[in-house]
Structure formats: C-alpha cells, structure tokens
Scaffold this motif. Sequence first.
Motif, PDB file in Angstrom:
ATOM      1  N   LYS A 194       7.849 -10.369 -10.769  1.00  0.00           N
ATOM      2  CA  LYS A 194       9.026 -10.237 -11.519  1.00  0.00           C
ATOM      3  C   LYS A 194       8.912  -9.174 -13.054  1.00  0.00           C
ATOM      4  O   LYS A 194       7.785  -9.305 -13.464  1.00  0.00           O
ATOM      5  CB  LYS A 194       9.685 -11.343 -12.108  1.00  0.00           C
ATOM      6  N   GLY A 195       9.660  -8.114 -12.748  1.00  0.00           N
ATOM      7  CA  GLY A 195       9.736  -7.161 -13.952  1.00  0.00           C
ATOM      8  C   GLY A 195      11.106  -6.459 -13.992  1.00  0.00           C
ATOM      9  O   GLY A 195      11.861  -6.667 -13.441  1.00  0.00           O
ATOM     10  N   LYS A 196      11.034  -5.665 -14.856  1.00  0.00           N
ATOM     11  CA  LYS A 196      12.414  -4.711 -15.047  1.00  0.00           C
ATOM     12  C   LYS A 196      11.828  -3.278 -14.739  1.00  0.00           C
ATOM     13  O   LYS A 196      10.813  -2.766 -15.219  1.00  0.00           O
ATOM     14  CB  LYS A 196      12.572  -4.975 -16.496  1.00  0.00           C
ATOM     15  N   CYS A 197      12.612  -2.606 -14.038  1.00  0.00           N
ATOM     16  CA  CYS A 197      12.400  -1.359 -13.630  1.00  0.00           C
ATOM     17  C   CYS A 197      13.623  -0.573 -13.690  1.00  0.00           C
ATOM     18  O   CYS A 197      14.843  -0.851 -13.298  1.00  0.00           O
ATOM     19  CB  CYS A 197      12.058  -1.271 -11.847  1.00  0.00           C
ATOM     20  N   CYS A 241       8.418   0.804 -14.812  1.00  0.00           N
ATOM     21  CA  CYS A 241       8.716  -0.631 -14.548  1.00  0.00           C
ATOM     22  C   CYS A 241       7.713  -1.165 -15.271  1.00  0.00           C
ATOM     23  O   CYS A 241       6.596  -0.914 -15.916  1.00  0.00           O
ATOM     24  CB  CYS A 241       8.322  -0.862 -13.157  1.00  0.00           C
ATOM     25  N   ARG A 242       8.019  -2.418 -15.985  1.00  0.00           N
ATOM     26  CA  ARG A 242       7.225  -3.463 -17.105  1.00  0.00           C
ATOM     27  C   ARG A 242       7.278  -4.667 -16.323  1.00  0.00           C
ATOM     28  O   ARG A 242       8.448  -5.189 -16.127  1.00  0.00           O
ATOM     29  CB  ARG A 242       7.983  -3.389 -18.170  1.00  0.00           C
ATOM     30  N   PRO A 243       6.179  -5.280 -16.047  1.00  0.00           N
ATOM     31  CA  PRO A 243       4.914  -4.612 -16.071  1.00  0.00           C
ATOM     32  C   PRO A 243       4.629  -3.646 -15.053  1.00  0.00           C
ATOM     33  O   PRO A 243       5.446  -3.306 -13.825  1.00  0.00           O
ATOM     34  CB  PRO A 243       3.881  -5.681 -16.050  1.00  0.00           C
ATOM     35  N   PHE A 244       3.652  -2.746 -15.264  1.00  0.00           N
ATOM     36  CA  PHE A 244       3.308  -1.508 -14.392  1.00  0.00           C
ATOM     37  C   PHE A 244       3.329  -2.003 -12.741  1.00  0.00           C
ATOM     38  O   PHE A 244       3.810  -1.419 -12.045  1.00  0.00           O
ATOM     39  CB  PHE A 244       2.167  -0.808 -14.713  1.00  0.00           C
ATOM     40  N   ALA A 245       2.706  -3.251 -12.590  1.00  0.00           N
ATOM     41  CA  ALA A 245       2.425  -3.728 -11.486  1.00  0.00           C
ATOM     42  C   ALA A 245       3.679  -3.649 -10.482  1.00  0.00           C
ATOM     43  O   ALA A 245       3.541  -4.062  -9.353  1.00  0.00           O
ATOM     44  CB  ALA A 245       1.688  -5.149 -11.408  1.00  0.00           C
ATOM     45  N   PRO A 262       0.985  -1.346  -0.123  1.00  0.00           N
ATOM     46  CA  PRO A 262      -0.111  -0.105  -0.025  1.00  0.00           C
ATOM     47  C   PRO A 262       0.916   1.311  -0.054  1.00  0.00           C
ATOM     48  O   PRO A 262       0.546   2.172  -0.646  1.00  0.00           O
ATOM     49  CB  PRO A 262      -0.781  -0.220   1.256  1.00  0.00           C
ATOM     50  N   ILE A 263       2.106   1.008   0.712  1.00  0.00           N
ATOM     51  CA  ILE A 263       3.013   2.417   0.687  1.00  0.00           C
ATOM     52  C   ILE A 263       3.401   2.861  -0.870  1.00  0.00           C
ATOM     53  O   ILE A 263       3.342   3.948  -1.154  1.00  0.00           O
ATOM     54  CB  ILE A 263       4.210   2.289   1.597  1.00  0.00           C
ATOM     55  N   LEU A 264       3.885   1.541  -1.411  1.00  0.00           N
ATOM     56  CA  LEU A 264       4.161   1.791  -2.848  1.00  0.00           C
ATOM     57  C   LEU A 264       3.169   2.347  -3.892  1.00  0.00           C
ATOM     58  O   LEU A 264       3.365   3.137  -4.671  1.00  0.00           O
ATOM     59  CB  LEU A 264       4.910   0.529  -3.285  1.00  0.00           C
ATOM     60  N   LYS A 265       2.084   1.837  -3.513  1.00  0.00           N
ATOM     61  CA  LYS A 265       0.811   2.295  -4.426  1.00  0.00           C
ATOM     62  C   LYS A 265       0.572   3.560  -4.125  1.00  0.00           C
ATOM     63  O   LYS A 265       0.184   4.387  -5.111  1.00  0.00           O
ATOM     64  CB  LYS A 265      -0.187   1.334  -4.065  1.00  0.00           C
ATOM     65  N   MET A 266       0.523   4.195  -2.857  1.00  0.00           N
ATOM     66  CA  MET A 266       0.238   5.411  -2.677  1.00  0.00           C
ATOM     67  C   MET A 266       1.585   6.285  -3.228  1.00  0.00           C
ATOM     68  O   MET A 266       1.344   7.586  -3.725  1.00  0.00           O
ATOM     69  CB  MET A 266       0.141   5.718  -1.243  1.00  0.00           C
ATOM     70  N   LEU A 267       2.596   5.528  -3.223  1.00  0.00           N
ATOM     71  CA  LEU A 267       3.756   6.448  -3.871  1.00  0.00           C
ATOM     72  C   LEU A 267       3.725   6.753  -5.353  1.00  0.00           C
ATOM     73  O   LEU A 267       4.098   7.831  -5.985  1.00  0.00           O
ATOM     74  CB  LEU A 267       5.134   5.551  -3.513  1.00  0.00           C
ATOM     75  N   VAL A 268       2.997   5.828  -5.909  1.00  0.00           N
ATOM     76  CA  VAL A 268       2.789   6.091  -7.480  1.00  0.00           C
ATOM     77  C   VAL A 268       1.652   7.344  -7.658  1.00  0.00           C
ATOM     78  O   VAL A 268       2.021   8.364  -8.466  1.00  0.00           O
ATOM     79  CB  VAL A 268       1.901   4.819  -7.920  1.00  0.00           C
ATOM     80  N   ALA A 269       0.801   7.221  -6.706  1.00  0.00           N
ATOM     81  CA  ALA A 269      -0.198   8.419  -6.633  1.00  0.00           C
ATOM     82  C   ALA A 269       0.409   9.949  -6.199  1.00  0.00           C
ATOM     83  O   ALA A 269       0.315  10.817  -6.750  1.00  0.00           O
ATOM     84  CB  ALA A 269      -1.602   8.122  -5.717  1.00  0.00           C
ATOM     85  N   TYR A 270       1.501   9.647  -5.415  1.00  0.00           N
ATOM     86  CA  TYR A 270       2.261  10.632  -4.663  1.00  0.00           C
ATOM     87  C   TYR A 270       2.874  11.603  -5.975  1.00  0.00           C
ATOM     88  O   TYR A 270       2.950  12.631  -6.245  1.00  0.00           O
ATOM     89  CB  TYR A 270       2.786  10.314  -3.629  1.00  0.00           C
ATOM     90  N   GLU A 271       3.527  10.442  -6.642  1.00  0.00           N
ATOM     91  CA  GLU A 271       4.470  11.174  -7.879  1.00  0.00           C
ATOM     92  C   GLU A 271       3.614  11.717  -9.023  1.00  0.00           C
ATOM     93  O   GLU A 271       4.016  12.908  -9.290  1.00  0.00           O
ATOM     94  CB  GLU A 271       5.201   9.967  -8.430  1.00  0.00           C
ATOM     95  N   PHE A 272       2.630  11.175  -9.167  1.00  0.00           N
ATOM     96  CA  PHE A 272       1.466  11.739 -10.379  1.00  0.00           C
ATOM     97  C   PHE A 272       1.041  12.983  -9.729  1.00  0.00           C
ATOM     98  O   PHE A 272       0.988  14.224 -10.633  1.00  0.00           O
ATOM     99  CB  PHE A 272       0.508  10.802 -10.600  1.00  0.00           C
ATOM    100  N   ILE A 273       0.515  13.217  -8.680  1.00  0.00           N
ATOM    101  CA  ILE A 273       0.125  14.488  -8.105  1.00  0.00           C
ATOM    102  C   ILE A 273       1.035  15.440  -7.989  1.00  0.00           C
ATOM    103  O   ILE A 273       0.871  16.509  -8.247  1.00  0.00           O
ATOM    104  CB  ILE A 273      -0.595  14.213  -6.668  1.00  0.00           C
ATOM    105  N   PHE A 274       2.308  15.215  -7.660  1.00  0.00           N
ATOM    106  CA  PHE A 274       3.285  16.180  -7.620  1.00  0.00           C
ATOM    107  C   PHE A 274       3.778  16.750  -8.715  1.00  0.00           C
ATOM    108  O   PHE A 274       3.774  17.989  -9.015  1.00  0.00           O
ATOM    109  CB  PHE A 274       4.618  15.469  -6.735  1.00  0.00           C
TER     110      PHE A 274
END
Length: 377
Positions: free
Chosen positions: A162-165, A150-154, A88-100
Amino acid sequence: MPIEYLNLPVLPTVKAHLIINCVLVFLTLVVVALRIIARFESGVKLWWDDFLILLAVPQGIGMLVIQGMWAPMGVGYPATETLPNLVPILKMLVAYEFIFATCISTIKMSVMFFYLRVFVNDGLRLATKLVIGFVLLWSVGNILQVFLICRPFAATYDPTIKGKCGSQVVSFIAIGAFNVITDAIILTLPIPTIWGLKMSSSARLGLSAVFMIGLIVSVVAIIRIISLTQLDLTNLTGTMVWADFWSTVEPNLGIICVSLPMLSRLRSRFTSRRGASKLEGPSSECTGSYRRGNAATGRLGPTMPTDHRHDEAFGLETLYGSNKQVHHASIVASGTKPPAEAPSRDGSEEALTLQPANPGQDKNGILVQTKWTITSN
C-alpha cells in the motif's frame, strides 16, 4: 514465498519487434565503430562528444536486453494471464525507465559537445552551454521521477504494498514531450550560423540537412508518445507491446543519427581513392576557402588557441560540373590554419576558388574549404 515465473510463447508481433531492434542495435555498433575509425583516420584525438556516444551505446544495448527478457514473460498477453510475472516485469520497468532517461540525455549532451568542438561563434557557444544546463536539469528531473513517483518506492513494482503513486503514464508522456522539445531546440541551434556563411544556397541546405537529420528521432519520439497514451498499467503486458518497441528504437536510432555525419570523412576518402584509380587524362586539384567574419570582431568566433580543434572537420556534399569528371571534398573547419593557395589555370586544369570578402580579416573563425579534382571528358 518464492515468485513463480511463467514462461509464455513469444507472440509473432513481439518477436518481430525484437528482431528489428536486434538489427538496429547491430547497425548502431557498426556506425559507432566507423565513427571512431573516422576520428582516428582524421589524425585527431577523441573528444567529449565521442566519449558520450561510447557511453550511450551500452545503455542502448541494455534497453534491448530488457525487451528480450520481457518477451517470454507475456508481453502482448492480458494481465490476467501474466499475473505471476507482474512483479519482475515492474522491477525491470524501473530499470528500463532509468536507462532510457540516462541514454537519451547522454546522446543530447554528445550533440552539444560536438557543437562546442566545431563552432567558434560566441553566440552559438553561449546558447549551447545554456541548453546543456537545461538538459542536465531536465535529466535529473527524469531520473528522480523514476524513484519518487511512488511512496514508498517498493509500491512502484509491488502492487501488494500500500502506498501513494502518481500517474506513471502521465509522467511518461511528460518526459516524452520535453524530449521532443529539447530535440527541436538542440537541432536548430547551429542553423543561424550555417545560413550566415558565404556559401551557395544548395551548400547551406545540404549542411543544414546534415545537422537536422536528428529530426528522424523526434518523429520516433512523437510516435512513442502516442503509444504511451494507449498504455494501461492495470493491463500492462497487454498494452505495452508498441511502447516497449518504440522505447528501444528511439535511443539506438538517436545514436546512429548523431554519428552518421561523422562518417563523411571516410566516405570522402573512399570516393576520392576510388575516383583517383579511374582518372584518365590530365587532372588538377584546386582548393578554395572562405572565412565568415562578424561586424564586431571581423570573425565568427574568438581567437582559438592552437589545439586539436583546428583539425576538426565536418563533411559537406556538393556537386559541380556537368561535362567534367569531378572529385571533391568540402569541409567546415574551425581553427587557425590559413587557406591553402589554389593552383592557377593551366591547359585542361581549372582552378575554382572562393575568395574571402575581406582578405585582410582575422584568420580565426569558421573555415569553409572545398577541394576539387577535375578531369576533362
């Protein structure tokens, strides 16, 4: 399997940061409300710069809301103690970056539309439009990196996938660096025009200082970049304390800084009303004006149509007279209104006027108009 949320006691430093930002957001709401009141007091309609600031306000509040949601989830604690809250912290981080990214861009656009509203200089308007295009591209890039890092976005918010970031920390720092650069460009855009006006050096310095007040935000942006260099995604909660704090401060402080100059009209009216109630003895009012023309056209900017912009004014601060009680209001205005006639000197009444260098020139351009009320001691 449902995620277990772990509530942890809010650390004193995190609590102090949250309180400071709550006060800052409150001040932001007050300043923006006063800005809107000042616009209505001036008798003109809101324009794009006002609408953009109004749009930025809820975004700044959103940054505070996320900071408040993070606080009991373990900000300041080692990642080993906050592992259940990591997703949940990382999910909110995505929203945080977008809003910023969107909030900072909205504030920058508001400043540049303010320039388009006030200045009629062809060169400045063209430069402003070019910078608007650059900021728009910069903003799109900021927003895209949030979702494409990151790919995939999740994999951005779920370490088990597992993905590439790419390096998110490097991305944050790059965005911050471009942010500081664009701030410097935007804030220095009107300075050549201001120093081309036939004004006293102190008046030009004062007006320049008003436009350069946004440098405070640039200082905060640099401090934020320094805090981002200390961010470690493998120990996110343990290293995000200051980055979290400064990331909320920057956009809200930016809203305040770009709105403060708009309050000069309210201050001038309050000062003149307050001074008028204390007047003793004869007094007078005098008005001086000056229009700055360029060599090619005889004016600073193109002929403007008669619209709401002729009423737009930007407050200056000046000081006159050591042995007289002086009440004054100085403005820089764009439009087609001719300067008012100044009263002649009569007894204790003293007329102070700034005469145009070329009285026969076109009346379009930037009008610098100063109004004095002088009372002899």
